[in-house]
Write an enzyme that holds these catalytic residues in place. Sequence first.
Site, PDB file in Angstrom:
ATOM      1  N   VAL A 312      53.092  57.609  30.940  1.00 41.43           N
ATOM      2  CA  VAL A 312      52.460  56.804  29.903  1.00 41.43           C
ATOM      3  C   VAL A 312      53.506  56.261  28.926  1.00 41.43           C
ATOM      4  O   VAL A 312      53.452  55.125  28.485  1.00 41.43           O
ATOM      5  CB  VAL A 312      51.391  57.628  29.156  1.00 41.43           C
ATOM      6  N   ALA A 313      54.508  57.087  28.642  1.00 39.68           N
ATOM      7  CA  ALA A 313      55.494  56.672  27.644  1.00 39.68           C
ATOM      8  C   ALA A 313      56.378  55.549  28.141  1.00 39.68           C
ATOM      9  O   ALA A 313      56.716  54.643  27.402  1.00 39.68           O
ATOM     10  CB  ALA A 313      56.355  57.860  27.250  1.00 39.68           C
ATOM     11  N   ASP A 359      68.194   7.897  25.059  1.00 36.36           N
ATOM     12  CA  ASP A 359      68.326   6.465  24.837  1.00 36.36           C
ATOM     13  C   ASP A 359      68.771   6.254  23.396  1.00 36.36           C
ATOM     14  O   ASP A 359      68.938   7.220  22.645  1.00 36.36           O
ATOM     15  CB  ASP A 359      67.041   5.711  25.178  1.00 36.36           C
ATOM     16  N   ASP A 679      60.339   6.331  27.007  1.00 33.81           N
ATOM     17  CA  ASP A 679      59.125   5.895  26.330  1.00 33.81           C
ATOM     18  C   ASP A 679      58.276   4.935  27.161  1.00 33.81           C
ATOM     19  O   ASP A 679      57.095   4.818  26.960  1.00 33.81           O
ATOM     20  CB  ASP A 679      59.442   5.282  24.956  1.00 33.81           C
ATOM     21  N   ASP A 683      59.766   4.891  32.781  1.00 35.67           N
ATOM     22  CA  ASP A 683      60.532   6.110  32.529  1.00 35.67           C
ATOM     23  C   ASP A 683      59.879   7.334  33.170  1.00 35.67           C
ATOM     24  O   ASP A 683      60.504   8.390  33.284  1.00 35.67           O
ATOM     25  CB  ASP A 683      60.660   6.372  31.024  1.00 35.67           C
ATOM     26  N   ASN A 745      62.844  55.022  24.017  1.00 35.15           N
ATOM     27  CA  ASN A 745      62.599  55.822  25.217  1.00 35.15           C
ATOM     28  C   ASN A 745      63.600  56.973  25.342  1.00 35.15           C
ATOM     29  O   ASN A 745      63.275  58.029  25.881  1.00 35.15           O
ATOM     30  CB  ASN A 745      62.685  54.951  26.478  1.00 35.15           C
ATOM     31  N   GLU A 748      62.688  59.898  23.318  1.00 34.25           N
ATOM     32  CA  GLU A 748      61.448  60.431  23.873  1.00 34.25           C
ATOM     33  C   GLU A 748      61.729  61.268  25.124  1.00 34.25           C
ATOM     34  O   GLU A 748      61.033  62.249  25.402  1.00 34.25           O
ATOM     35  CB  GLU A 748      60.481  59.289  24.225  1.00 34.25           C
ATOM     36  N   THR A 778      53.311  53.282  16.461  1.00 32.09           N
ATOM     37  CA  THR A 778      54.288  52.793  15.477  1.00 32.09           C
ATOM     38  C   THR A 778      55.133  51.625  15.980  1.00 32.09           C
ATOM     39  O   THR A 778      55.528  50.774  15.216  1.00 32.09           O
ATOM     40  CB  THR A 778      55.221  53.948  15.056  1.00 32.09           C
ATOM     41  N   ASP A 779      55.410  51.554  17.299  1.00 27.83           N
ATOM     42  CA  ASP A 779      56.307  50.497  17.805  1.00 27.83           C
ATOM     43  C   ASP A 779      55.643  49.133  17.980  1.00 27.83           C
ATOM     44  O   ASP A 779      56.333  48.123  18.102  1.00 27.83           O
ATOM     45  CB  ASP A 779      56.886  50.915  19.171  1.00 27.83           C
TER      46      ASP A 779
HETATM   47  P1  ATP Z   1      67.351   1.840  24.439  1.00 32.61           P
HETATM   48  O1  ATP Z   1      67.237   1.794  25.926  1.00 32.61           O
HETATM   49  O2  ATP Z   1      68.444   2.703  23.975  1.00 32.61           O
HETATM   50  O3  ATP Z   1      66.065   2.088  23.727  1.00 32.61           O
HETATM   51  P2  ATP Z   1      67.186  -0.999  24.015  1.00 32.61           P
HETATM   52  O4  ATP Z   1      65.985  -1.002  23.153  1.00 32.61           O
HETATM   53  O5  ATP Z   1      68.276  -1.959  23.656  1.00 32.61           O
HETATM   54  O6  ATP Z   1      67.897   0.381  24.020  1.00 32.61           O
HETATM   55  P3  ATP Z   1      65.647  -2.220  26.039  1.00 32.61           P
HETATM   56  O7  ATP Z   1      64.418  -2.133  25.225  1.00 32.61           O
HETATM   57  O8  ATP Z   1      65.598  -2.012  27.508  1.00 32.61           O
HETATM   58  O9  ATP Z   1      66.737  -1.236  25.505  1.00 32.61           O
HETATM   59  O10 ATP Z   1      66.262  -3.657  25.732  1.00 32.61           O
HETATM   60  C1  ATP Z   1      67.337  -4.164  26.489  1.00 32.61           C
HETATM   61  C2  ATP Z   1      67.824  -5.442  25.870  1.00 32.61           C
HETATM   62  O11 ATP Z   1      66.821  -6.430  25.938  1.00 32.61           O
HETATM   63  C3  ATP Z   1      68.188  -5.342  24.398  1.00 32.61           C
HETATM   64  O12 ATP Z   1      69.502  -4.921  24.209  1.00 32.61           O
HETATM   65  C4  ATP Z   1      67.982  -6.753  23.914  1.00 32.61           C
HETATM   66  O13 ATP Z   1      69.141  -7.551  24.153  1.00 32.61           O
HETATM   67  C5  ATP Z   1      66.850  -7.252  24.802  1.00 32.61           C
HETATM   68  N1  ATP Z   1      65.579  -7.125  24.088  1.00 32.61           N
HETATM   69  C6  ATP Z   1      65.072  -6.039  23.507  1.00 32.61           C
HETATM   70  N2  ATP Z   1      63.893  -6.294  22.961  1.00 32.61           N
HETATM   71  C7  ATP Z   1      63.602  -7.570  23.234  1.00 32.61           C
HETATM   72  C8  ATP Z   1      62.507  -8.438  22.961  1.00 32.61           C
HETATM   73  N3  ATP Z   1      61.435  -8.026  22.299  1.00 32.61           N
HETATM   74  N4  ATP Z   1      62.569  -9.705  23.402  1.00 32.61           N
HETATM   75  C9  ATP Z   1      63.632 -10.144  24.084  1.00 32.61           C
HETATM   76  N5  ATP Z   1      64.692  -9.384  24.375  1.00 32.61           N
HETATM   77  C10 ATP Z   1      64.702  -8.116  23.963  1.00 32.61           C
END
Ligand code: ATP
Length: 966
Positions: A312-313, A359, A679, A683, A745, A748, A778-779
């Site tokens: 048990v212990a 990123d 994001d 991805d 232990n 014990e 106690t433990d």
């Molecule tokens: P990370 O990947 O580190 O988030 P990021 O935002 O630069 O960087 P992306 O969003 O893939 O990466 O953008 C790549 C490139 O596209 C940018 O460096 C920019 O030159 C161009 N870009 C980003 N946003 C726009 C947009 N709304 N319209 C047109 N071109 C854009």
Amino acid sequence: MALAAPARRPVVRAPASIGGAVRLRRGDAPAGDAPPHALPVADVFAAFHTSPRGLTGADAASRLASAGPNVIREVHGRPLALRFAANFTHLMALLLWIGGAIAFVARLPQLGVAIWAVNLINGAFSFWQEYKAEKATAALRRLLPRTARVIRDAREQRVPAETLVPGDLLLLEAGDRVSADARLIEDAELQVDQSTLTGESRPTHKVSRPVLETGGARAELPNLVFSGTCVAAGSGRAVVVATGMATEFGRIAHLTQTVGESPSPLQKELANVTRAVSAVAVASGVLFFVLAVALAGVDLAESFVFAMGMIVAFVPEGLLPTVTLALAMAVQRMVRRHALVKRLSAVETLGCTSVICTDKTGTLTQNEMTVRGLWMPAPARDGAPPGRWLTVGGAGYESTGALEQEGAPLATVDGDLALLLAAGALCTNARLLPPNAEACHWTVLGDPTEAALQVVARKGGLDLEQLLAQSPRLAELPFDSQRKRMSTLHALVEGTRRLYVKGAPRELLELCATYRSAGRDVPLDGAVRAAALDANDRFARDGLRLLAVACRDVAAAPGPLDAAAAERDLTLLGLAAMMDPPRPEVEAAVATCHRAGIRVVMITGDYGLTAESVARRIGIVRGDRPRIVTGRELESLDDDGLRSALAGEVLFARVSPEHKLRIVAALQAQGHVVAVTGDGVNDAPALKKADIGVAMGVAGTDVAKEAADMVLTDDNFASIVSAVEEGRAVYANVKKFICYIFTSNTPEAIPFVLFALSRGRIPLALTVMQILSIDLGTDMVPALALGAEPAEPGVMDRPPRRPDQHVITPALMRRAYLWLGGVQSLAAMTAFYFHFWVSGYWGQWFDLPASGSLYASATAMTLGAVVTTQIGNLFAQRTESASFFKTSLFANRLLWFGIASELVVVAAVIYAPPLQWVFGTAPFAPAHWLFLFAWTPALVLVDEVRKALVRRAERAMTRVPKGVTP
Ligand code: ATP
């Protein structure tokens, strides 16, 4: 299979299958019997009493009241009572029930009651811990609320997904999770990942035209989207037809919900340890029984008591639930540090993380863009290189700030500059919000990069509303991280159309044939092209993020806009360079990673030089010439090439999310435990492949959040590092409480060993019942308190733990059983003899009384010594190698609660008459507590010696030999 429906208009009806069917108002047209997928779009609206303006707020509220919330009811895997009972019916518990029963049969009712009581207390405690851990993880789900975008009251709104009702007009775009079953009424290249429903991993193309069912599965209907699936690409609008349990997902929910979380590696290891230790305990109990009977000549009943006591212990039944609770508590602490962990096992993996692939935009930087400079193409003049440079003043999204050229404010905005500013601003979807009740400064709805372009246009005196009124938008080619650009098509007053394009400069420049100068389109010669590239690199070296802006006048062409056909022969208008400052806390977090032996690899879609400049500013890059691998280069690298690139200082720029997967796989092949951020919808594969997929809670899509193991609620790199620290801490805490409970232990076991070796001449200094009062009295709470310890100083100064490293190591056993357990045994036996010696048996080692009140109070002294030394042990365990004197005594209040509980239990066992009877104790002189407490610091001090030696060894290991550069 489904086919397009014939042109015949079917009879309209609100289908009976919808979740809480739409309540038709009195006077509504009688319903027909066509299901929503067979209806033309206009009839879908009619069937659900809605319109392209969406429901009104009041209508949505009343439908919610009748249809109920859009939630999948939880189906509990096993009823609570069964789960409670399971804690009393596992193998060890069964053995204890039997052991208790034998004790009754052997006329040892005290022992029988005690063993059964132990089993009950233990089972109840385990259940409580399990339940608490479950509640803690369930609470996490509520922290990530699901939302949906709808049109209500003719306005786009984001609403909680559970408030969706049949008839709601749902907006869908790539990365969104579909929150209800809905009938499409508009589609633009819409692809939906239905794998959660059908297992099919390839996205399914969806359309809005009516279709006829031909007997296939509902999920095959191409104009319905289903709750629980995700939009993989394109966009669309749909009318909600079913919510909650009436959705397809709701129908199969009971199948998916019962699949529980599989145990983590640590939980599995501890289950194995528990089994192994239990086997050893049972074997030694049996051995002891045989030895006691055969060697020491102890009678059968007494030997049985001893054997049961050993078993048990030493069986660590409470270990697993304590670990589960410690993991759950760690998860709660992580939430406070902005990291939401979705699986308990991810906590452990975090502690082993050796590479973080991150990123840049938004994670390392603030994602708050301000245009700082502009460059416009112009022919070379007077020996000066071609092009005009402008600087832009001001901060944030406020439109105050002057445009300057050559150090002087611009008096007028000429036509070329106006076109550059207008093109940049028109080719955007973001919205600037003036200061309001929630924010006292200008904020952004949408992409900050685009907002910055609108702000600079305002600074140049342009009005976006007016621009849009003059040249309304006709079509859009949305931004995607593969093309790295975006275009919008606008009507011009003269009846022509103009395409505005903005995007990554080098890539966009390849599509330009002319540039705008003094109102004319001039062929883009080598000198101006080179000047544009040079300007791009000069801005980028300062860490600025760049966009090129271009345009093209196009003839009115029928049919949809096509990127390849439209984005060519462009006229370059200029470059916009914007600042995105690093997050202030990131530099320190990166430095922590370096100290902790964690490599940080930047993987960004941005330009190489911009990325390098930012990486250098925050300390990710420290060498003179880091290698910058672009997406294109990566594609041409074979696996060996990638491996050798990863061997040195490297950053990945202009990569698409798809490339991440390869980088993660290459790092994993080298034995690294990889955390990766993401994001976007693309991805998801990399997030799944990584050991720890980290999604952005604010800027991330639903798909990324779903694929991830951890979601950052503030999108901040520093939060990943905090989570790693917590991951390391929790593992260390598990080690701490295992070491803590193993230590006692030894004292014990020693009395039994002395008793056996002396053939009974040294009376048993600690009885079986008293051992039980330690292990299960106690433990208990102090061990739990160690699970809530903050990270010890220096936890991020060591290299990451190898994932195959065991929690119970020989070093841990030496520390518990020999080092600390040795001192504790010494204290316990000294206390036992001390009591006899001051009570008239001075100097006598053997043949002391083995019953009666003197013996009972001597065993109480032994018990007291174990408890007071366990208090010292508690403080010693708080750190593994850092000095006790560097810890804050009050950082963990649970610890003090643990000590209080320990003292209350031991006082009750020694001083409360009924418990005296059960545990065979008798009180001793209160002054003797001084003797017992004198041992408390001994444990701390003895362990200080060991810690100093460990620190010295660690320093020797990390010391760089002379002549070697780190
Ligand atoms: P990370 O990947 O580190 O988030 P990021 O935002 O630069 O960087 P992306 O969003 O893939 O990466 O953008 C790549 C490139 O596209 C940018 O460096 C920019 O030159 C161009 N870009 C980003 N946003 C726009 C947009 N709304 N319209 C047109 N071109 C854009």
